[in-house]
Each structure stands twice: as structure tokens, then as C-alpha cells.
Scaffold this motif. Structure first.
Motif, PDB file in Angstrom:
ATOM      1  N   ARG A  55      63.935  26.162  34.138  1.00 36.28           N
ATOM      2  CA  ARG A  55      64.464  26.473  32.836  1.00 36.28           C
ATOM      3  C   ARG A  55      64.450  25.011  32.013  1.00 36.28           C
ATOM      4  O   ARG A  55      64.050  23.948  32.610  1.00 36.28           O
ATOM      5  CB  ARG A  55      66.053  26.772  33.266  1.00 36.28           C
ATOM      6  CG  ARG A  55      66.762  25.761  33.796  1.00 36.28           C
ATOM      7  CD  ARG A  55      68.174  25.888  33.759  1.00 36.28           C
ATOM      8  NE  ARG A  55      68.577  27.176  34.490  1.00 36.28           N
ATOM      9  CZ  ARG A  55      69.893  27.548  34.543  1.00 36.28           C
ATOM     10  NH1 ARG A  55      70.969  26.929  34.004  1.00 36.28           N
ATOM     11  NH2 ARG A  55      70.085  28.892  35.330  1.00 36.28           N
ATOM     12  N   ASP A  56      64.654  25.032  30.910  1.00 36.01           N
ATOM     13  CA  ASP A  56      64.636  23.938  29.891  1.00 36.01           C
ATOM     14  C   ASP A  56      65.867  23.153  30.019  1.00 36.01           C
ATOM     15  O   ASP A  56      66.692  23.623  29.202  1.00 36.01           O
ATOM     16  CB  ASP A  56      64.190  24.442  28.426  1.00 36.01           C
ATOM     17  CG  ASP A  56      63.944  23.144  27.301  1.00 36.01           C
ATOM     18  OD1 ASP A  56      63.923  22.016  28.082  1.00 36.01           O
ATOM     19  OD2 ASP A  56      64.406  23.774  26.234  1.00 36.01           O
ATOM     20  N   THR A  57      66.185  22.421  30.630  1.00 32.19           N
ATOM     21  CA  THR A  57      67.233  21.598  31.091  1.00 32.19           C
ATOM     22  C   THR A  57      67.019  20.110  31.427  1.00 32.19           C
ATOM     23  O   THR A  57      66.157  20.076  32.281  1.00 32.19           O
ATOM     24  CB  THR A  57      68.225  22.353  31.972  1.00 32.19           C
ATOM     25  OG1 THR A  57      69.472  21.581  31.698  1.00 32.19           O
ATOM     26  CG2 THR A  57      67.569  22.208  33.316  1.00 32.19           C
ATOM     27  N   GLU A  86      54.900  25.812  27.300  1.00 32.64           N
ATOM     28  CA  GLU A  86      53.541  26.307  27.706  1.00 32.64           C
ATOM     29  C   GLU A  86      53.048  26.290  29.209  1.00 32.64           C
ATOM     30  O   GLU A  86      52.260  26.628  29.762  1.00 32.64           O
ATOM     31  CB  GLU A  86      52.374  25.708  26.911  1.00 32.64           C
ATOM     32  CG  GLU A  86      52.571  25.705  25.468  1.00 32.64           C
ATOM     33  CD  GLU A  86      53.404  24.707  24.965  1.00 32.64           C
ATOM     34  OE1 GLU A  86      53.618  23.712  25.513  1.00 32.64           O
ATOM     35  OE2 GLU A  86      53.907  24.860  23.748  1.00 32.64           O
ATOM     36  N   GLN A  87      53.950  25.444  29.854  1.00 32.92           N
ATOM     37  CA  GLN A  87      53.871  25.073  31.322  1.00 32.92           C
ATOM     38  C   GLN A  87      52.524  24.596  31.545  1.00 32.92           C
ATOM     39  O   GLN A  87      51.850  24.888  32.657  1.00 32.92           O
ATOM     40  CB  GLN A  87      54.010  26.508  32.008  1.00 32.92           C
ATOM     41  CG  GLN A  87      55.592  26.764  32.067  1.00 32.92           C
ATOM     42  CD  GLN A  87      55.837  28.047  33.064  1.00 32.92           C
ATOM     43  OE1 GLN A  87      54.922  28.466  33.735  1.00 32.92           O
ATOM     44  NE2 GLN A  87      57.062  28.296  32.970  1.00 32.92           N
ATOM     45  N   PHE A 109      60.498  20.181  41.530  1.00 34.44           N
ATOM     46  CA  PHE A 109      59.304  20.333  40.475  1.00 34.44           C
ATOM     47  C   PHE A 109      59.637  21.213  39.164  1.00 34.44           C
ATOM     48  O   PHE A 109      60.613  22.233  39.598  1.00 34.44           O
ATOM     49  CB  PHE A 109      58.167  20.570  40.980  1.00 34.44           C
ATOM     50  CG  PHE A 109      57.750  22.191  41.482  1.00 34.44           C
ATOM     51  CD1 PHE A 109      57.123  22.859  40.555  1.00 34.44           C
ATOM     52  CD2 PHE A 109      58.327  22.479  42.617  1.00 34.44           C
ATOM     53  CE1 PHE A 109      56.952  24.097  40.955  1.00 34.44           C
ATOM     54  CE2 PHE A 109      58.179  23.812  43.047  1.00 34.44           C
ATOM     55  CZ  PHE A 109      57.505  24.649  42.135  1.00 34.44           C
ATOM     56  N   GLY A 110      59.249  20.969  38.101  1.00 36.73           N
ATOM     57  CA  GLY A 110      59.280  21.875  37.119  1.00 36.73           C
ATOM     58  C   GLY A 110      58.342  21.560  35.782  1.00 36.73           C
ATOM     59  O   GLY A 110      57.815  20.560  35.603  1.00 36.73           O
ATOM     60  N   ALA A 111      58.423  22.482  35.136  1.00 29.22           N
ATOM     61  CA  ALA A 111      57.440  22.385  33.682  1.00 29.22           C
ATOM     62  C   ALA A 111      58.021  21.463  32.799  1.00 29.22           C
ATOM     63  O   ALA A 111      59.390  21.342  32.782  1.00 29.22           O
ATOM     64  CB  ALA A 111      57.242  23.621  33.228  1.00 29.22           C
ATOM     65  N   GLY A 156      56.290  11.812  39.540  1.00 24.33           N
ATOM     66  CA  GLY A 156      54.896  12.002  39.013  1.00 24.33           C
ATOM     67  C   GLY A 156      54.661  13.174  38.087  1.00 24.33           C
ATOM     68  O   GLY A 156      55.395  14.038  38.253  1.00 24.33           O
ATOM     69  N   GLU A 157      53.717  12.969  37.142  1.00 21.75           N
ATOM     70  CA  GLU A 157      53.402  14.048  36.387  1.00 21.75           C
ATOM     71  C   GLU A 157      51.950  14.586  36.693  1.00 21.75           C
ATOM     72  O   GLU A 157      51.096  13.886  37.209  1.00 21.75           O
ATOM     73  CB  GLU A 157      53.469  13.846  34.842  1.00 21.75           C
ATOM     74  CG  GLU A 157      55.066  13.524  34.451  1.00 21.75           C
ATOM     75  CD  GLU A 157      54.981  13.121  33.005  1.00 21.75           C
ATOM     76  OE1 GLU A 157      53.985  13.477  32.128  1.00 21.75           O
ATOM     77  OE2 GLU A 157      55.923  12.476  32.577  1.00 21.75           O
ATOM     78  N   PHE A 158      51.972  15.948  36.333  1.00 23.10           N
ATOM     79  CA  PHE A 158      50.346  16.610  36.543  1.00 23.10           C
ATOM     80  C   PHE A 158      50.420  17.485  35.444  1.00 23.10           C
ATOM     81  O   PHE A 158      51.245  18.437  35.030  1.00 23.10           O
ATOM     82  CB  PHE A 158      50.305  16.981  38.093  1.00 23.10           C
ATOM     83  CG  PHE A 158      51.328  17.940  38.599  1.00 23.10           C
ATOM     84  CD1 PHE A 158      50.742  19.226  38.584  1.00 23.10           C
ATOM     85  CD2 PHE A 158      52.445  17.754  38.869  1.00 23.10           C
ATOM     86  CE1 PHE A 158      51.713  20.360  38.846  1.00 23.10           C
ATOM     87  CE2 PHE A 158      53.539  18.670  39.522  1.00 23.10           C
ATOM     88  CZ  PHE A 158      52.644  20.205  39.503  1.00 23.10           C
ATOM     89  N   SER A 159      49.174  17.916  35.110  1.00 23.74           N
ATOM     90  CA  SER A 159      48.706  18.996  34.359  1.00 23.74           C
ATOM     91  C   SER A 159      48.310  20.497  35.356  1.00 23.74           C
ATOM     92  O   SER A 159      47.681  20.308  36.201  1.00 23.74           O
ATOM     93  CB  SER A 159      47.360  18.968  33.532  1.00 23.74           C
ATOM     94  OG  SER A 159      47.756  17.603  32.626  1.00 23.74           O
TER      95      SER A 159
END
Length: 191
Positions: free
Chosen positions: A140-142, A168-169, A162-164, A185-188
Motif C-alpha cells: 500500500r502507499d504508506t 508503477e511498481q 519490502f515494498g514498491a 536498499g533499493e532495486f528496480s
């Protein structure tokens, strides 16, 4: 982990999470265009599609774990008493197997009360799961502030979230292991 459990895990078929995610993303536009499918089907919210949703989430986690730790984590889709999938990666001692329990902070439209903290608080019920890795998908967008997470004493091996990062995820974040020195960390999403 018991030697019997390790032997069982060693016989499973493991997949590259990147390949699974690319294949699922390739099919997504066709499914989205279908007007004859209910939203619950498109969002994999039916009982029959739950294993596919859990596989996708396990692959997203393992792919993210690969990206931030440089591991070569692979995933097997199998459901057991306390796990939904199994991750495997090489170590100096051989292969390590991590049974994964997939949890989800569901979209607010399904349950406004669902939260990472609420799920973590419920993990105290696990009393004999010292090899279990619990993975929480924030779906969810939070905002999520890892420093605010209160982690009680848990009898599990690891705890990750983890989450988007966008609707567009295409961008994702991963935080954990909250039972050790947490990292993020971030990933695509793989193309």
C-alpha cells in the motif's frame, strides 16, 4: 535446521527470481486488458491464485535480497507447515536454505487496519521456527520508517520488509534483517 528438512529442501526445484518476475511482467498487460476477468483475478486475490501471488512476492523479495547483498538467491515454490516458499543460496559451507513465510500489509481497500507493526506483533506466536525467514510485503502507499518498528523477541531466523516505491511498481525497497543489524536498499523491477 534439521538434516531431514535440509534434505527435503535440497530436492526442490529452484528458480531464478529475475526470470520468474520478467515472465510475470510480460503477461501483465494481456491480463490487464481482459475485460472478462474480475478485479480479484487480475490482482491475484482468489484462493486459486494465492500460490502465484506468493511466488511473485517470494521472487520480489529474493530478487531484492540479491540486489542489496550480492547473493545468488534462488527460490522454490513449495508450501509447508510454516512456510510458503524456500530460498536457497551458496555459502562457504554449501547451500543455505531459508524457508520463507510471506506476510502482506494488504491495500487499504481490503483492510485499513493492516500494518507492518501489527504483523510483527503477531509473530510472537511462532515458538518453534528458528530457521524461518518472515518476509512482509508492504502493499500500500504508506510511509514506512524502519527505525519506528518495534521488534519483540522472536523465535525466527530473520525478519524483512519490502515494498514498491512508486505506483508503477518499477522501483522497490527492501529493509532487514530486523533481528540483526538492519540494512536497506533499493532495486528496480527486472526488465
Amino acid at each position: 535446521m534439521t538434516s531431514i528438512r535440509a534434505r527435503v529442501f535440497s530436492t526442490l526445484s529452484y528458480y531464478d527470481p529475475r526470470e520468474v518476475l520478467v515472465d510475470l511482467r510480460r503477461q501483465a498487460p494481456e491480463i490487464a486488458r481482459r475485460t472478462d476477468l474480475a478485479d480479484a483475478v487480475k490482482q491475484m486475490r482468489t484462493r486459486d491464485l494465492k500460490p502465484l501471488r506468493e511466488l511473485r512476492d517470494a521472487c520480489l523479495f529474493c530478487y531484492g535480497w540479491n540486489q542489496i547483498n550480492g547473493l545468488s538467491v534462488r527460490v522454490a515454490q513449495v508450501e509447508g507447515q510454516d512456510y510458503d516458499a524456500v530460498a536457497s543460496y551458496p555459502t562457504n559451507e554449501g547451500h543455505h536454505f531459508a524457508p520463507l513465510q510471506i506476510k502482506e500489509v494488504v491495500p487499504a481497500s481490503l483492510n485499513q487496519q493492516s500494518s507492518v507493526q501489527g504483523i510483527v506483533d503477531q509473530l510472537t506466536k511462532y515458538s518453534n521456527s528458528e530457521d524461518l525467514t518472515v518476509v512482509i510485503r508492504l502493499n500500500r502507499d504508506t510511509p514506512f520508517t524502519p527505525a519506528n518498528l518495534v521488534v519483540p523477541t522472536l523465535k525466527i531466523a530473520a525478519l524483512w520488509v519490502f515494498g514498491a516505491l512508486n505506483t508503477e511498481q518499477s522501483r522497490w525497497a527492501i529493509w532487514g534483517n530486523f533481528l540483526e543489524t538492519a540494512q536497506c536498499g533499493e532495486f528496480s523491477y527486472p526488465q
